[in-house]
Design a protein around this motif. Structure first.
Motif, PDB file in Angstrom:
ATOM      1  N   ASN A 100       0.838  -1.194   0.000  1.00 42.36           N
ATOM      2  CA  ASN A 100       0.000   0.000   0.000  1.00 42.36           C
ATOM      3  C   ASN A 100       0.882   1.256   0.000  1.00 42.36           C
ATOM      4  O   ASN A 100       2.021   1.241   0.473  1.00 42.36           O
ATOM      5  CB  ASN A 100      -0.946   0.003   1.202  1.00 42.36           C
ATOM      6  N   THR A 101       0.346   2.331  -0.544  1.00 45.72           N
ATOM      7  CA  THR A 101       1.113   3.571  -0.700  1.00 45.72           C
ATOM      8  C   THR A 101       1.599   4.116   0.644  1.00 45.72           C
ATOM      9  O   THR A 101       2.743   4.576   0.755  1.00 45.72           O
ATOM     10  CB  THR A 101       0.251   4.633  -1.405  1.00 45.72           C
ATOM     11  N   ASP A 105       5.370   5.088   1.844  1.00 47.12           N
ATOM     12  CA  ASP A 105       5.730   6.408   2.368  1.00 47.12           C
ATOM     13  C   ASP A 105       6.415   6.289   3.729  1.00 47.12           C
ATOM     14  O   ASP A 105       7.393   7.001   4.016  1.00 47.12           O
ATOM     15  CB  ASP A 105       4.484   7.284   2.503  1.00 47.12           C
ATOM     16  N   THR A 140       2.180   0.198  -5.992  1.00 43.91           N
ATOM     17  CA  THR A 140       1.457   0.513  -4.763  1.00 43.91           C
ATOM     18  C   THR A 140      -0.027   0.628  -5.064  1.00 43.91           C
ATOM     19  O   THR A 140      -0.448   0.751  -6.213  1.00 43.91           O
ATOM     20  CB  THR A 140       1.947   1.827  -4.130  1.00 43.91           C
ATOM     21  N   TYR A 141      -0.822   0.589  -4.007  1.00 42.24           N
ATOM     22  CA  TYR A 141      -2.272   0.761  -4.132  1.00 42.24           C
ATOM     23  C   TYR A 141      -2.749   1.575  -2.939  1.00 42.24           C
ATOM     24  O   TYR A 141      -2.014   1.772  -1.958  1.00 42.24           O
ATOM     25  CB  TYR A 141      -2.984  -0.599  -4.173  1.00 42.24           C
ATOM     26  N   GLN A 142      -3.977   2.021  -2.991  1.00 42.37           N
ATOM     27  CA  GLN A 142      -4.591   2.736  -1.877  1.00 42.37           C
ATOM     28  C   GLN A 142      -5.889   2.041  -1.502  1.00 42.37           C
ATOM     29  O   GLN A 142      -6.666   1.640  -2.374  1.00 42.37           O
ATOM     30  CB  GLN A 142      -4.860   4.196  -2.236  1.00 42.37           C
TER      31      GLN A 142
END
Length: 298
Positions: A100-101, A105, A140-142
């Motif tokens: 996931n994003t 981060d 990545t995904y959200q």
């Protein structure tokens, strides 16, 4: 923090099938070794967490390639912490790394700090982290992402709590759930920094309970069922209530730490890693009062 029971080595030879096409490499109750998953589809194979350091990552990659037999490889990590994600280096060029994003981060922001922090935890950990370079995901995904491995569907879902970027890995057909460190089996939870949130953590557990998994693979400890999720949720609620009522009585943090720690330890006397109870209390105190997090001495 420098006392550990064994060198943090993953043992792929001990992997076992817990559901059709789902392998788990157990942590063997070794500190800083996670439970690791390998999910095998007809088209691709997904690895869930990779251990800490290049040697562990290489061992996990070798096992994954062995069972994949030429199929496409993917790697995902439940969160950015070293024992779960800092073995990703050998996977570069062999697997698509997907998270996931928010986790990506957090790795970018905190990875170097945690690398230094863990290297100071003793010679075995320092050795495991020799030559480690931080690896960022290829994709990545959200929110949520579903992956089709070929005859096997896997759902990745962001659920913060232990970190800002936690994700769970759920196999709806097999009813298998990988929780990462959102759940430990009879081990006290770790609130690693100011981004850990008991409110979000409790909500994450509620969402996982609603999935009604038949098999739960915690970040560390023995595999369990949905009752493991409920037990861990009950602990968080009990600890928060203990801190909250003492805050309402006007007790100072030092007293809450001393008396609350004893009560929590007594209630969960069979749980391990009780050195983390003060950090749990301090994190809950900070969240309840809005005061800055004061890290306790270890």
């Amino acid at each position: 923090m420098s006392q550990f029971n064994h060198p943090p080595l993953v043992q792929p030879a001990l992997s076992r099938e817990i559901a059709p096409g789902v392998l788990v490499i157990p942590d063997q109750h070794i500190d800083l070794v996670p439970n690791i998953g390998i999910v095998i589809g007809t088209d691709a194979v997904l690895v869930v967490d990779c251990g800490m350091g290049r040697e562990n990552g290489q061992q996990v990659l070798h096992k994954a390639m062995e069972v994949a037999a030429g199929k496409r490889l993917l790697l995902t990590t439940t969160h950015f912490h070293p024992e779960h994600a800092f073995g990703a280096q050998p996977f570069k060029g062999y697997a698509t790394i997907l998270t996931n994003t928010t986790q990506a981060d957090e790795m970018q922001e905190k990875g170097a700090f945690f690398l230094t922090l863990f290297r100071d935890m003793g010679p075995d950990v320092h050795k495991a982290l020799e030559g480690v370079e931080l690896v960022m995901p290829d994709e990545t995904y959200q929110g949520e992402k579903t992956i089709d491995l070929g005859g096997k569907q896997v759902v990745l879902r962001e659920l913060p709590g232990h970190t800002r970027g936690d994700q769970i890995v759920f196999l709806p057909h097999e009813q298998v759930l990988f929780t990462g460190d959102l759940v430990e089996n009879r081990l006290f939870p770790i609130f690693p920094d100011q981004d850990a949130s008991v409110g979000q953590w409790s909500e994450a557990l509620a969402q996982m309970i609603r999935l009604s998994p038949q098999m739960v693979i915690p970040g560390h400890g023995e595999l369990g069922t949905v009752e493991l999720l409920q037990e861990f949720q009950d602990h968080l609620l009990f600890a928060r209530q203990e801190v909250s009522h003492r805050v309402k009585e006007g007790q100072a943090l030092e007293r809450i730490d001393q008396e609350g720690s004893q009560i929590i330890k007594e209630r969960y006397r069979e749980w391990g890693n009780d050195r983390w109870i003060p950090l749990e209390i301090h994190s809950m105190y900070s969240e309840i009062t809005g005061e800055p997090l004061i890290l306790p001495a270890f």
